[in-house]
Design an enzyme around this catalytic site. Structure first.
Site, PDB file in Angstrom:
ATOM      1  N   LYS A 201      69.177   7.386  31.212  1.00 14.73           N
ATOM      2  CA  LYS A 201      69.024   8.593  30.397  1.00 14.73           C
ATOM      3  C   LYS A 201      67.754   9.341  30.790  1.00 14.73           C
ATOM      4  CE  LYS A 201      68.446   9.837  25.545  1.00 14.73           C
ATOM      5  NZ  LYS A 201      68.592   9.336  24.169  1.00 14.73           N
ATOM      6  N   LYS A 254      73.793  10.740  31.206  1.00 23.51           N
ATOM      7  CA  LYS A 254      73.334  11.764  30.280  1.00 23.51           C
ATOM      8  C   LYS A 254      72.049  12.411  30.730  1.00 23.51           C
ATOM      9  CE  LYS A 254      71.861  11.802  25.548  1.00 23.51           C
ATOM     10  NZ  LYS A 254      71.520  11.032  24.403  1.00 23.51           N
TER      11      LYS A 254
HETATM   12  C1  PBG Z   1      68.837   9.171  20.495  1.00 26.18           C
HETATM   13  C2  PBG Z   1      69.728  10.130  21.189  1.00 26.18           C
HETATM   14  C3  PBG Z   1      69.451  11.451  21.598  1.00 26.18           C
HETATM   15  C4  PBG Z   1      70.655  11.953  22.086  1.00 26.18           C
HETATM   16  C5  PBG Z   1      71.596  10.943  21.987  1.00 26.18           C
HETATM   17  N1  PBG Z   1      71.000   9.819  21.457  1.00 26.18           N
HETATM   18  C6  PBG Z   1      68.234  12.252  21.470  1.00 26.18           C
HETATM   19  C7  PBG Z   1      67.058  11.988  22.286  1.00 26.18           C
HETATM   20  O1  PBG Z   1      67.005  11.105  23.133  1.00 26.18           O
HETATM   21  O2  PBG Z   1      66.076  12.705  22.034  1.00 26.18           O
HETATM   22  C8  PBG Z   1      70.876  13.350  22.587  1.00 26.18           C
HETATM   23  C9  PBG Z   1      72.273  13.860  22.417  1.00 26.18           C
HETATM   24  C10 PBG Z   1      72.401  15.331  22.520  1.00 26.18           C
HETATM   25  O3  PBG Z   1      71.461  16.060  22.879  1.00 26.18           O
HETATM   26  O4  PBG Z   1      73.506  15.802  22.234  1.00 26.18           O
HETATM   27  N2  PBG Z   1      67.857   8.602  21.278  1.00 26.18           N
END
Ligand code: PBG
Length: 328
Positions: A201, A254
């Site tokens: 991520k 992601k």
């Molecule tokens: C939690 C998480 C996030 C997202 C998914 N799980 C936010 C982040 O990491 O700040 C983002 C999903 C999206 O932007 O649609 N950690």
């Protein structure tokens, strides 16, 4: 063979011909719809930067799950917005936590049988500081502690599996969490619950609208000491290999559109089932253009989803899931 023997336009002559030779498809069953669960009853609060996306109380989320099943979606991804937050994100692993209760309610309805219900595993929606782990402070300096965070994430995953999650999906990016989650699931009598790892991520500006939806913006600093640098493709492959070695069953890439090359590279290298998350900022950006009449909504939406499938994703987590399924 060269032109004129070869005329590639021959296979584009009619809609039926194009359909026959289409290489990439977008079945509704490959789409996963995110839901944001909040406390209360009859609550449907629209997220201002994400038109059509709501914070839903559990009763409303159940109705939404029924609608998603009727559309033939593959599943749901659940996030929680607790009323109370604390330093260690207790709400994430409370047996009576918002997602735990939501899971029990959704899993109890008939319609849910056709849906895979995935629970996001992270602390950021539950911590008062908004970070994805435990914060250790020393004067002006602070650090997001890895190992103490992993222990809480493992506890969270076990608690979500016990509440009925079909899959747990850690999105925190702490080191070693997959192994710890696997062990915690097994010890909790959930050896059959798969782990969908957000293995690589990236720290991304495209999560902005999500943080409004989930109230999870960090109160200080940013996520760059745990989420990945967007410049690093090789490191992303190392992250994925590590998670596979620790026991990940599936991968979730992601963000999606700004990282299609990473998805393709992962598809070429690894054989695990792989999804991609078309994140909040990707949805917001397209919707902003739709609202201004700058892009054709249906075509642009489907093209964006197709690009992610073509890059190699088996399934897509997307806020467009319902709209897209209705067209497919
Ligand atoms: C939690 C998480 C996030 C997202 C998914 N799980 C936010 C982040 O990491 O700040 C983002 C999903 C999206 O932007 O649609 N950690």
């Amino acid at each position: 063979m060269d032109f004129p023997a070869t005329r590639l336009r021959r296979l584009r002559s009619t809609a039926a011909m194009r359909s026959l030779v289409r290489e990439t498809h977008l079945p509704p069953g490959a789409l996963i719809y995110p839901l944001f669960l909040c406390e209360g009853e009859g609550v449907r609060r629209e997220v201002s930067s994400m038109p059509g996306v709501f914070n839903l109380s559990i009763d409303e989320a159940v109705k939404e799950a029924e609608a998603c099943a009727a559309l033939g979606l593959g599943g749901l991804l659940l996030f929680g917005i607790p009323d109370e937050k604390d330093e260690v994100g207790s709400g994430a692993y409370a047996a009576g936590g918002i997602v735990q209760r939501g899971l029990r309610a959704i899993k109890a309805i008939r319609a849910a049988e056709s849906l895979v219900v995935i629970a996001d595993v992270c602390l950021c929606e539950y911590t008062s500081h908004g970070h994805c782990g435990v914060v250790a402070r020393d004067g002006d300096h602070y650090e997001i502690e890895n190992d103490s965070s992993v222990a809480l994430l493992a506890k969270t995953a076990a608690s979500l599996a016990e509440a009925g999650a079909d899959i747990v999906a850690p999105s925190d990016m702490m080191d070693g969490r997959i192994a710890a989650i696997r062990q915690a699931l097994d010890e909790a009598g959930k050896p059959s619950t798969p782990i969908l790892s957000y293995a690589s991520k990236f720290a991304s500006a495209f999560y902005g609208p999500f943080r409004e939806a989930a109230g999870s913006a960090p109160q200080f600093g940013d996520r760059r000491t745990y989420q990945m640098d967007g410049a690093n493709l090789r490191e992303a492959m190392r992250e994925i290999a590590q998670d596979i070695a620790e026991g990940a069953d599936m991968l979730l890439m992601k963000p999606a559109m700004p990282y299609l090359d990473v998805i393709r590279e992962a598809r070429n290298r690894f054989d695990l089932p792989m999804g991609a998350y078309q994140v909040s900022g990707e949805y917001a950006m397209l919707n902003a253009a739709f609202e201004r009449g700058w892009l054709e909504p249906e075509r642009a939406m489907l093209e964006s989803l197709l690009s992610i499938r073509r890059a190699g994703a088996d399934f897509i987590v997307t806020y467009f899931a319902k709209d897209a399924a209705a067209l497919l």
